[in-house]
Scaffold this motif. Structure first.
Motif, PDB file in Angstrom:
ATOM      1  N   THR A   1      39.483  52.872  44.428  1.00 55.28           N
ATOM      2  CA  THR A   1      38.641  52.227  43.878  1.00 55.28           C
ATOM      3  C   THR A   1      39.784  50.575  43.380  1.00 55.28           C
ATOM      4  OG1 THR A   1      37.616  52.459  42.323  1.00 55.28           O
ATOM      5  CG2 THR A   1      36.781  53.326  44.406  1.00 55.28           C
ATOM      6  N   ALA A   2      38.560  49.831  43.825  1.00 58.17           N
ATOM      7  CA  ALA A   2      38.994  48.587  43.324  1.00 58.17           C
ATOM      8  C   ALA A   2      38.418  47.507  42.738  1.00 58.17           C
ATOM      9  CB  ALA A   2      40.182  47.231  43.633  1.00 58.17           C
ATOM     10  N   GLY A   3      37.319  46.786  42.402  1.00 61.22           N
ATOM     11  CA  GLY A   3      36.482  46.367  42.163  1.00 61.22           C
ATOM     12  C   GLY A   3      36.723  44.280  42.245  1.00 61.22           C
ATOM     13  N   VAL A   4      35.881  43.365  42.964  1.00 59.74           N
ATOM     14  CA  VAL A   4      35.937  42.339  42.432  1.00 59.74           C
ATOM     15  C   VAL A   4      34.770  41.801  41.758  1.00 59.74           C
ATOM     16  CG1 VAL A   4      36.177  40.014  43.067  1.00 59.74           C
ATOM     17  CG2 VAL A   4      37.162  41.664  44.691  1.00 59.74           C
ATOM     18  N   ILE A   5      34.959  41.461  40.366  1.00 62.37           N
ATOM     19  CA  ILE A   5      33.560  40.207  40.133  1.00 62.37           C
ATOM     20  C   ILE A   5      33.488  38.586  40.103  1.00 62.37           C
ATOM     21  CG2 ILE A   5      31.913  39.935  37.424  1.00 62.37           C
ATOM     22  CD1 ILE A   5      34.202  42.670  36.701  1.00 62.37           C
ATOM     23  N   VAL A   6      32.236  37.929  40.761  1.00 64.40           N
ATOM     24  CA  VAL A   6      32.583  36.931  41.074  1.00 64.40           C
ATOM     25  C   VAL A   6      32.041  36.502  40.136  1.00 64.40           C
ATOM     26  CG1 VAL A   6      31.930  35.287  42.995  1.00 64.40           C
ATOM     27  CG2 VAL A   6      33.247  37.325  43.271  1.00 64.40           C
ATOM     28  N   THR A   7      32.110  35.311  39.715  1.00 66.37           N
ATOM     29  CA  THR A   7      31.174  34.385  38.267  1.00 66.37           C
ATOM     30  C   THR A   7      31.218  32.914  38.414  1.00 66.37           C
ATOM     31  OG1 THR A   7      33.324  33.828  36.196  1.00 66.37           O
ATOM     32  CG2 THR A   7      32.290  36.160  36.372  1.00 66.37           C
ATOM     33  N   GLU A   8      31.126  32.259  37.476  1.00 66.77           N
ATOM     34  CA  GLU A   8      31.049  30.592  38.026  1.00 66.77           C
ATOM     35  C   GLU A   8      32.426  29.668  37.618  1.00 66.77           C
ATOM     36  OE1 GLU A   8      27.059  28.623  36.442  1.00 66.77           O
ATOM     37  OE2 GLU A   8      26.111  29.657  38.277  1.00 66.77           O
ATOM     38  N   GLU A   9      33.029  30.690  36.563  1.00 70.73           N
ATOM     39  CA  GLU A   9      34.237  30.470  36.026  1.00 70.73           C
ATOM     40  C   GLU A   9      35.632  30.888  36.109  1.00 70.73           C
ATOM     41  OE1 GLU A   9      33.472  30.339  31.949  1.00 70.73           O
ATOM     42  OE2 GLU A   9      31.984  29.593  31.869  1.00 70.73           O
ATOM     43  N   GLY A  10      35.237  31.749  37.283  1.00 68.99           N
ATOM     44  CA  GLY A  10      36.723  32.620  38.396  1.00 68.99           C
ATOM     45  C   GLY A  10      36.154  33.897  38.006  1.00 68.99           C
ATOM     46  N   ALA A  11      36.846  33.972  39.399  1.00 72.06           N
ATOM     47  CA  ALA A  11      36.934  35.227  39.455  1.00 72.06           C
ATOM     48  C   ALA A  11      37.568  36.776  38.612  1.00 72.06           C
ATOM     49  CB  ALA A  11      37.123  36.670  40.827  1.00 72.06           C
ATOM     50  N   VAL A  12      36.906  38.266  38.453  1.00 70.78           N
ATOM     51  CA  VAL A  12      37.791  38.672  37.946  1.00 70.78           C
ATOM     52  C   VAL A  12      38.287  40.514  38.520  1.00 70.78           C
ATOM     53  CG1 VAL A  12      37.735  40.932  35.167  1.00 70.78           C
ATOM     54  CG2 VAL A  12      36.489  38.898  35.171  1.00 70.78           C
ATOM     55  N   ILE A  13      39.337  40.747  38.408  1.00 73.67           N
ATOM     56  CA  ILE A  13      39.537  41.585  39.865  1.00 73.67           C
ATOM     57  C   ILE A  13      39.876  42.653  38.911  1.00 73.67           C
ATOM     58  CG2 ILE A  13      41.031  42.568  41.096  1.00 73.67           C
ATOM     59  CD1 ILE A  13      39.799  40.325  41.935  1.00 73.67           C
ATOM     60  N   VAL A  14      39.088  44.276  38.314  1.00 72.50           N
ATOM     61  CA  VAL A  14      38.961  45.482  38.193  1.00 72.50           C
ATOM     62  C   VAL A  14      39.897  46.105  38.935  1.00 72.50           C
ATOM     63  CG1 VAL A  14      37.833  47.595  37.104  1.00 72.50           C
ATOM     64  CG2 VAL A  14      36.754  45.601  37.599  1.00 72.50           C
ATOM     65  N   ASP A  15      41.324  46.697  38.823  1.00 76.44           N
ATOM     66  CA  ASP A  15      41.786  47.001  39.112  1.00 76.44           C
ATOM     67  C   ASP A  15      42.701  46.315  40.672  1.00 76.44           C
ATOM     68  OD1 ASP A  15      42.815  49.263  37.561  1.00 76.44           O
ATOM     69  OD2 ASP A  15      41.706  50.464  38.204  1.00 76.44           O
ATOM     70  N   THR A  16      44.266  47.653  41.491  1.00 78.95           N
ATOM     71  CA  THR A  16      44.864  46.652  42.544  1.00 78.95           C
ATOM     72  C   THR A  16      44.350  48.065  43.129  1.00 78.95           C
ATOM     73  OG1 THR A  16      46.630  47.283  41.120  1.00 78.95           O
ATOM     74  CG2 THR A  16      45.578  44.310  41.088  1.00 78.95           C
TER      75      THR A  16
END
Length: 285
Positions: free
Chosen positions: A23-38
């Motif tokens: 699994t890998a995650g995408v966290i979307v925020t108003e100031e840019g995205a954060v990826i959790v693992d590839t």
């Protein structure tokens, strides 16, 4: 094929169907995205990256590497504009062994021919808190599977990326330094209050009603395999009968991860037998 699941308003989970349902995650925020693992293969990570950029035109700010294993790190080089964050020991592992491991992987898997090693720029020891776009993202050291594992909690969305601390069957990596006592402590240390979802390092996302049971079952499994190994070592029995113990005998199903959990179970038994007997044993493959 790659599965995508929305687990909260601004959080998406991608799951590989090419390798062990990583699994890998995408966290979307108003100031840019954060990826959790590839993901293990570049073609999968490119799809994840492009999705994140469509959902977050502000760009990708950070890529969090939950530990140094190749199936969680191979895609880091594709995020040229982002900073990579990991535990200090994950960076040390990649620095010492990453190039050699990647070269071996490329020889075995042509699809990895363009992968490049990228080391984390930001590291920490115990805890690190990111505040970005109205979200509080807490990274905590969570050793056991390997010494460098971290978890990632998004407070506002009530989601925890547990990485390989929580799997369909607990797995003590060898020779990566898996430690059964550390894994127990990390599992018990998961603060489940307020959580709506846990993203496992491999396999299905756990819902709120499943979390407590999954942690309890993992702890019972670890107790079971340790008791089995202790009995075999005390009696002087060889390792072969031990390896015939099925995963069902320790209360877990062999169905998850397309049946691969039985092999992980056997690897756990073999690893603990080696540690406790003090006599390295060659294992036939």
């Amino acid at each position: 094929p790659m599965l995508r699941e929305r687990v909260a308003g601004d959080i998406y989970v991608f799951r590989s169907e090419l390798y062990l349902q990583v699994t890998a995650g995408v966290i979307v925020t108003e100031e840019g995205a954060v990826i959790v693992d590839t993901l293990p293969f570049p073609q999968e990570t490119v799809k994840l990256r492009d999705f994140a950029l469509r959902r977050c035109p502000q760009g990708i700010r950070y890529v969090i590497t939950t530990h140094a294993h190749a199936d969680h790190t191979h895609g880091s080089y594709l995020f040229t504009g982002a900073q990579i964050i990991s535990h200090r020991r994950a960076r040390e592992f990649l620095f010492k062994f990453g190039e050699q491991s990647l070269a071996l992987a490329k020889n075995q898997t042509p699809d990895l021919s363009h992968v490049q090693l990228r080391l984390p720029e930001i590291t920490f020891d115990h805890m690190l808190v990111l505040r970005l776009g109205g979200k509080t993202i807490t990274l905590r050291h969570s050793p056991g599977h390997t010494p460098d594992v971290i978890t990632v909690r998004v407070k506002e969305d009530k989601v925890l990326f547990a990485s390989d601390t929580l799997l369909p069957v607990p797995y003590l990596d060898f020779p990566g330094g898996g430690n059964i006592d550390d894994l127990r402590r990390s599992l018990r240390g998961i603060e489940i209050s307020g959580l709506e979802n846990i993203v496992q390092g491999h396999g299905e996302v756990l819902l709120r009603g499943e979390i407590r049971g999954a942690i309890s079952a993992s702890l019972k499994y670890l107790d079971c395999i340790e008791q089995l190994v202790d009995q075999h070592v005390r009696s002087g029995a060889p390792v072969e009968p031990l390896l015939r113990t099925s995963i069902e005998q320790c209360g877990r199903s062999r169905i998850p991860l397309n049946g691969m959990v039985q092999r992980l179970h056997q690897a756990n038994l073999f690893y603990l037998y080696q540690l406790k007997s003090g006599h390295p044993v060659a294992r036939a493959h």
